[in-house]
Scaffold this motif. Structure first.
Motif, PDB file in Angstrom:
ATOM      1  N   ARG A  44      53.481  44.874  49.971  1.00  0.00           N
ATOM      2  CA  ARG A  44      52.556  43.514  50.211  1.00  0.00           C
ATOM      3  C   ARG A  44      50.679  43.462  50.217  1.00  0.00           C
ATOM      4  N   ARG A  45      50.848  44.843  51.086  1.00  0.00           N
ATOM      5  CA  ARG A  45      49.081  45.027  51.006  1.00  0.00           C
ATOM      6  C   ARG A  45      48.286  45.118  49.879  1.00  0.00           C
ATOM      7  N   MET A  46      48.823  46.468  48.279  1.00  0.00           N
ATOM      8  CA  MET A  46      48.401  46.380  47.414  1.00  0.00           C
ATOM      9  C   MET A  46      48.455  45.246  46.871  1.00  0.00           C
ATOM     10  N   ASP A  47      49.471  44.137  47.048  1.00  0.00           N
ATOM     11  CA  ASP A  47      48.843  43.113  46.216  1.00  0.00           C
ATOM     12  C   ASP A  47      47.987  42.320  46.841  1.00  0.00           C
ATOM     13  N   ALA A  48      47.634  41.895  48.035  1.00  0.00           N
ATOM     14  CA  ALA A  48      47.421  41.198  48.463  1.00  0.00           C
ATOM     15  C   ALA A  48      45.367  42.109  48.365  1.00  0.00           C
ATOM     16  N   ILE A  49      45.406  43.321  48.184  1.00  0.00           N
ATOM     17  CA  ILE A  49      44.577  43.565  48.068  1.00  0.00           C
ATOM     18  C   ILE A  49      43.689  43.838  46.374  1.00  0.00           C
ATOM     19  N   TYR A  50      44.788  43.488  45.477  1.00  0.00           N
ATOM     20  CA  TYR A  50      45.006  43.358  43.722  1.00  0.00           C
ATOM     21  C   TYR A  50      44.575  42.019  43.677  1.00  0.00           C
ATOM     22  N   THR A  51      44.906  41.090  44.426  1.00  0.00           N
ATOM     23  CA  THR A  51      44.714  39.602  43.565  1.00  0.00           C
ATOM     24  C   THR A  51      43.210  39.413  44.461  1.00  0.00           C
ATOM     25  N   LEU A  52      42.974  40.289  45.444  1.00  0.00           N
ATOM     26  CA  LEU A  52      41.441  39.895  46.155  1.00  0.00           C
ATOM     27  C   LEU A  52      40.313  40.500  45.286  1.00  0.00           C
ATOM     28  N   ASP A  53      40.618  41.699  44.871  1.00  0.00           N
ATOM     29  CA  ASP A  53      39.689  42.250  44.003  1.00  0.00           C
ATOM     30  C   ASP A  53      39.547  41.749  42.314  1.00  0.00           C
ATOM     31  N   TYR A  54      40.888  41.128  41.636  1.00  0.00           N
ATOM     32  CA  TYR A  54      40.615  40.638  40.377  1.00  0.00           C
ATOM     33  C   TYR A  54      40.225  38.362  40.782  1.00  0.00           C
ATOM     34  N   ALA A  55      40.401  38.417  41.597  1.00  0.00           N
ATOM     35  CA  ALA A  55      39.269  37.534  42.087  1.00  0.00           C
ATOM     36  C   ALA A  55      37.724  37.729  42.474  1.00  0.00           C
ATOM     37  N   MET A  56      37.259  39.094  42.878  1.00  0.00           N
ATOM     38  CA  MET A  56      36.033  39.866  42.348  1.00  0.00           C
ATOM     39  C   MET A  56      35.328  39.298  41.375  1.00  0.00           C
ATOM     40  N   ARG A  57      35.933  40.718  40.432  1.00  0.00           N
ATOM     41  CA  ARG A  57      35.435  40.363  39.253  1.00  0.00           C
ATOM     42  C   ARG A  57      35.723  39.038  38.450  1.00  0.00           C
ATOM     43  N   GLU A  58      36.476  38.696  38.216  1.00  0.00           N
ATOM     44  CA  GLU A  58      36.385  36.509  37.766  1.00  0.00           C
ATOM     45  C   GLU A  58      34.803  36.001  38.133  1.00  0.00           C
ATOM     46  N   LEU A  59      34.664  36.256  40.144  1.00  0.00           N
ATOM     47  CA  LEU A  59      33.685  35.320  40.199  1.00  0.00           C
ATOM     48  C   LEU A  59      32.427  36.097  39.405  1.00  0.00           C
ATOM     49  N   MET A  60      32.612  37.559  39.225  1.00  0.00           N
ATOM     50  CA  MET A  60      31.060  38.184  39.095  1.00  0.00           C
ATOM     51  C   MET A  60      30.762  37.505  37.463  1.00  0.00           C
ATOM     52  N   TRP A  61      32.122  37.890  36.847  1.00  0.00           N
ATOM     53  CA  TRP A  61      31.525  37.501  35.521  1.00  0.00           C
ATOM     54  C   TRP A  61      31.324  36.212  35.181  1.00  0.00           C
ATOM     55  N   HIS A  62      31.686  34.976  35.805  1.00  0.00           N
ATOM     56  CA  HIS A  62      31.610  33.461  35.771  1.00  0.00           C
ATOM     57  C   HIS A  62      29.783  33.745  36.262  1.00  0.00           C
ATOM     58  N   GLN A  63      29.589  34.610  37.363  1.00  0.00           N
ATOM     59  CA  GLN A  63      28.156  34.116  37.337  1.00  0.00           C
ATOM     60  C   GLN A  63      26.764  35.239  36.119  1.00  0.00           C
ATOM     61  N   SER A  64      27.632  36.119  35.388  1.00  0.00           N
ATOM     62  CA  SER A  64      27.085  36.460  35.038  1.00  0.00           C
ATOM     63  C   SER A  64      27.208  35.443  33.484  1.00  0.00           C
ATOM     64  N   MET A  65      27.969  34.706  33.065  1.00  0.00           N
ATOM     65  CA  MET A  65      27.813  33.604  32.076  1.00  0.00           C
ATOM     66  C   MET A  65      27.553  32.210  32.580  1.00  0.00           C
ATOM     67  N   ALA A  66      26.828  32.111  33.342  1.00  0.00           N
ATOM     68  CA  ALA A  66      26.229  31.021  33.992  1.00  0.00           C
ATOM     69  C   ALA A  66      24.904  31.367  34.016  1.00  0.00           C
ATOM     70  N   ILE A  67      24.318  32.760  34.209  1.00  0.00           N
ATOM     71  CA  ILE A  67      22.701  32.806  34.395  1.00  0.00           C
ATOM     72  C   ILE A  67      22.670  32.991  33.028  1.00  0.00           C
ATOM     73  N   LEU A  68      23.666  33.526  31.920  1.00  0.00           N
ATOM     74  CA  LEU A  68      23.626  33.748  30.136  1.00  0.00           C
ATOM     75  C   LEU A  68      23.248  32.195  30.040  1.00  0.00           C
ATOM     76  N   ALA A  69      24.299  31.764  30.020  1.00  0.00           N
ATOM     77  CA  ALA A  69      23.783  30.571  30.106  1.00  0.00           C
ATOM     78  C   ALA A  69      22.674  29.722  30.368  1.00  0.00           C
ATOM     79  N   ALA A  70      21.477  30.126  31.367  1.00  0.00           N
ATOM     80  CA  ALA A  70      21.354  28.798  32.106  1.00  0.00           C
ATOM     81  C   ALA A  70      19.715  29.233  30.768  1.00  0.00           C
ATOM     82  N   TYR A  71      19.789  31.021  30.474  1.00  0.00           N
ATOM     83  CA  TYR A  71      18.817  31.610  30.063  1.00  0.00           C
ATOM     84  C   TYR A  71      18.899  30.574  28.413  1.00  0.00           C
ATOM     85  N   GLY A  72      19.711  30.283  27.867  1.00  0.00           N
ATOM     86  CA  GLY A  72      20.122  30.256  26.767  1.00  0.00           C
ATOM     87  C   GLY A  72      20.530  30.959  25.732  1.00  0.00           C
ATOM     88  N   GLY A  73      20.543  30.476  24.513  1.00  0.00           N
ATOM     89  CA  GLY A  73      21.190  31.367  23.160  1.00  0.00           C
ATOM     90  C   GLY A  73      22.879  31.800  23.599  1.00  0.00           C
TER      91      GLY A  73
END
Length: 191
Positions: A44-73
């Protein structure tokens, strides 16, 4: 075979051994039950850790994509006519809300864990505090993007989100490795 499936099979085998040994050796059955309980807690600990790690990486990706979209191109979702879509910022703000829920689940999961080793308690507290800062940095990025300031959003991402995400990732890795090592040690002891 994925590690999660292998862990579940080991846990199932230990539970079966405990049930079969119960009539013959009560002490061995009790040891097997305790081992199965410990294995379940670590899983159960490992499941909770993996879930939070995945959520963090996904949020990082969304920040990157939003910044790229703001710059244009670049825009992750362009309209059929080729014009830009403002969906990247909306998805980023939605993802921040979902990450708050993931953090609450992580916090709740470890708050109920009475068998958490003392060494891991400090790491869990550090992860929760860092994750709050990480979410605040992501909100700052979203605010700058909403104001149309891609440069400020990029700086907030670079100086706020990235370093704290590295710290969180390192702490989550340490927690995951400790839980995995305890799991393997318990499983080997039951062979």
């Amino acid at each position: 075979m994925p590690p999660a499936l292998r862990l579940r099979r080991i846990l199932l085998a230990l539970c079966l051994l405990a049930a079969l040994a119960a009539p013959f050796e009560p002490a061995a059955a009790q040891d097997a039950k305790e081992a199965a309980r410990m294995l379940g807690a670590d899983e159960r600990r490992m499941d909770a850790i993996y879930t939070l790690d995945y959520a963090m990486r996904e949020l990082m990706w969304h920040q990157s994509m939003a910044i790229l979209a703001a710059y244009g191109g670049y825009n992750s979702y362009e309209r059929a006519d080729g014009s830009a879509n403002s969906g990247d910022l909306r998805r980023l703000t939605n993802r921040i809300g979902l990450n708050r829920e993931s953090l609450a689940d992580f916090r709740r999961s470890f708050a109920r864990d009475r068998d958490l080793p003392e060494a891991d308690t400090g790491l869990v507290t550090g992860v929760v505090e860092d994750y709050e800062y990480f979410l605040a940095a992501a909100e700052t990025v979203a605010e700058h993007l909403d104001a149309g300031d891609a440069e400020a959003a990029n700086i907030a991402y670079r100086d706020g989100s990235v370093p704290v995400a590295k710290s969180i990732g390192a702490d989550l890795y340490t927690l995951r490795r400790a839980a995995r090592d305890r799991f393997q040690k318990t499983a080997r002891a039951q062979r």
